[in-house]
Design a protein around this motif. Structure first.
Motif, mmCIF file in Angstrom:
data_model
loop_
_atom_site.group_PDB
_atom_site.id
_atom_site.type_symbol
_atom_site.label_atom_id
_atom_site.label_comp_id
_atom_site.label_asym_id
_atom_site.label_seq_id
_atom_site.Cartn_x
_atom_site.Cartn_y
_atom_site.Cartn_z
ATOM 1 N N GLN A 1 0.830 -1.208 0.000
ATOM 2 C CA GLN A 1 0.000 0.000 0.000
ATOM 3 C C GLN A 1 0.860 1.253 0.000
ATOM 4 O OE1 GLN A 1 -2.610 -0.264 3.364
ATOM 5 N NE2 GLN A 1 -3.763 -2.002 2.561
ATOM 6 N N PHE B 1 2.822 1.974 -3.244
ATOM 7 C CA PHE B 1 2.020 2.615 -4.287
ATOM 8 C C PHE B 1 2.140 4.141 -4.201
ATOM 9 C CE2 PHE B 1 -1.816 4.246 -6.311
ATOM 10 C CZ PHE B 1 -1.879 3.489 -7.466
ATOM 11 N N TYR B 2 2.280 4.673 -2.971
ATOM 12 C CA TYR B 2 2.492 6.113 -2.832
ATOM 13 C C TYR B 2 3.817 6.530 -3.458
ATOM 14 C CZ TYR B 2 -1.361 6.807 0.484
ATOM 15 O OH TYR B 2 -2.597 6.903 1.073
ATOM 16 N N LYS B 3 4.851 5.752 -3.206
ATOM 17 C CA LYS B 3 6.204 6.108 -3.684
ATOM 18 C C LYS B 3 6.364 5.870 -5.178
ATOM 19 C CE LYS B 3 11.129 5.138 -2.964
ATOM 20 N NZ LYS B 3 11.543 6.519 -2.607
ATOM 21 N N CYS B 4 5.871 4.713 -5.643
ATOM 22 C CA CYS B 4 6.062 4.338 -7.056
ATOM 23 C C CYS B 4 4.843 3.559 -7.514
ATOM 24 C CB CYS B 4 7.345 3.519 -7.200
ATOM 25 S SG CYS B 4 7.795 3.122 -8.900
ATOM 26 N N ASN B 5 3.813 4.265 -7.929
ATOM 27 C CA ASN B 5 2.530 3.608 -8.208
ATOM 28 C C ASN B 5 2.580 2.689 -9.433
ATOM 29 O OD1 ASN B 5 2.506 6.422 -9.563
ATOM 30 N ND2 ASN B 5 0.910 5.305 -10.679
ATOM 31 N N SER C 1 5.705 6.998 -12.742
ATOM 32 C CA SER C 1 4.980 7.208 -11.490
ATOM 33 C C SER C 1 4.826 8.687 -11.157
ATOM 34 C CB SER C 1 5.708 6.501 -10.334
ATOM 35 O OG SER C 1 5.720 5.114 -10.532
ATOM 36 N N TYR C 2 3.801 8.960 -10.335
ATOM 37 C CA TYR C 2 3.589 10.320 -9.853
ATOM 38 C C TYR C 2 4.733 10.721 -8.922
ATOM 39 C CZ TYR C 2 -1.273 9.947 -11.461
ATOM 40 O OH TYR C 2 -2.392 9.805 -12.211
#
Length: 414
Positions: free
Chosen positions: A162, A165-169, A234-235
């Protein structure tokens, strides 16, 4: 003449009720749940047995987690009680609650609970007798701890994903290699930013993965290219958010590695304990049953002679389906009972999932059951395969026999 002793157990006290074969309450007793209290209770049991006189003593306790274990083991192993043909029963609380419903006008108190347990003993037909032998219980403590850690590891990995996903979605969609491999975990724990990973030379990143992965990557350049592609797709996070996620990921990686190290230590202890247990070689002769499955099944079953037959083992594991029949009608779809030993059921189902992939007979049985229904196919077929595995486990343990697929396995009746 039999003496029945019902004991209601709590963490601090033992409330006992003494009853004869006619259902008359002879005495009640309240003692502390410690060694001195159990010794005094034993003396009172022997005193009442002499007064009747009793040729056999039945003692029953509800299986209340760890609280009933010490008094049950003490009363089971006491030499004076053994000489009086004492049987100690640990009874499923659900069985006592159902029996209590027949006495709907009674209040709920510890003294009445002890009386109800004694009365249930008097009715008999208790299939699971006596506490398991100490060596099985010692193994059970380890296998249940391993069960606990495995589930904690699963939860920790889910939590890690989980936050990843924030770091490298885009990581999971672009990279085929496992996130939890040593090399990639090392890369993530280094707290590189996505821009740093994206700007690395492919050769440098590949060398890093090869070094941390101990040369286990067949195509390190390909993996490095996928990681860079994920980083670029990624974002981006703000600095404060990125620092927070890096700290969380690093902490989660430490937790995962700590649990994995603990599991290795437990596996070593399990292997050592299995060497001294009868039946271990029998179970491990079944294709697909490894060290962990054999230990889990053995530790929960204990001595196979505790059970009358394979049906009793299946019921103890909760792998039994209720019948629904009225006149000529008999329902085809019935529900599995919700009681039973959840640890034994877990190990049998997991073992069945492994055995079906390695043994042709079990594989064919699974596929047959899979095709019988249009929904819940895998779950239903797997549980039915586990029920079939119970019969094999019971036969091998009861006959001290190794599994030979092309030869008929003897049943207890043979």
């Amino acid at each position: 003449m039999k003496l029945f002793v019902g004991i209601d157990v709590s963490s601090e006290q033992l409330e006992a009720c003494f009853m004869n074969m006619e259902g008359d309450s002879l005495d009640t007793l309240l003692v502390k749940n410690n060694l001195a209290g159990a010794q005094y209770l034993r003396d009172r049991i022997l005193s009442h047995a002499d007064k009747l006189p009793a040729t056999e003593i039945h003692v029953g306790l509800e299986a209340t987690s760890v609280y009933s274990w010490h008094p049950a083991m003490y009363l089971h192993e006491d030499e004076a009680l053994k000489a009086r043909k004492t049987k100690v029963f640990t009874i499923n609380p659900k069985l006592i609650n159902k029996f209590r419903e027949a006495y709907a006008d009674l209040d709920k108190t510890d003294r009445l609970d002890a009386w109800i347990i004694a009365d249930r003993l008097r009715f008999g037909r208790l299939t699971t007798t006596i506490v398991m032998q100490e060596r099985y219980l010692a193994l059970q403590r380890i296998t249940r701890m391993r069960f606990h850690l495995v589930h904690n590891l699963t939860r920790e990995k889910q939590y890690f994903l989980q936050n990843l996903f924030y770091k490298c979605n885009a990581f999971r969609s672009e990279v085929d290699s496992s996130v939890f491999g040593h090399a990639i975990m090392e890369l993530l724990s280094e707290k590189y930013s996505l821009d740093e990973i994206a700007s690395m030379e492919i050769a440098a990143l590949a060398d890093y993965l090869q070094e941390k992965g101990k040369n286990r990557f067949p195509d390190p350049e390909g993996v490095a290219a996928c990681i860079q592609k994920a980083a670029r797709a990624s974002y981006r996070l703000s600095k404060v958010m990125e620092d927070s996620i890096d700290l969380v990921l690093g902490t989660s990686i430490q937790s995962i590695r700590s649990i994995q190290a603990q599991l290795k230590e437990l596996d070593k202890a399990i292997e050592k304990m299995l060497d001294g247990l009868p039946g271990a070689k029998c179970l491990r002769s079944i294709p697909g049953i490894d060290l962990v499955y054999a230990a889990g099944i053995l530790s929960e079953i204990g001595d196979i002679e505790r059970f009358d037959d394979q049906a009793a083992v299946a019921k103890y594991a909760g792998l039994v389906w209720r019948k629904h029949q009225s006149g000529p009608f008999e329902a085809e779809e019935t529900k599995r009972i919700r009681s039973g030993n959840r640890f034994l059921r877990y190990y049998l189902v997991e073992a069945a999932n492994s055995v079906k992939n390695r043994d042709s007979e079990f594989g064919a049985f699974y596929r047959k059951k899979f095709k019988e229904v249009p929904k819940h196919q895998h779950k239903r077929a797997l549980v039915l395969t586990a029920r079939k595995l119970v019969r094999l486990v019971d036969a091998l343990l009861r006959n001290d026999q190794l599994y030979t697929p092309k030869r008929k396995v003897m049943t207890a009746k043979d």
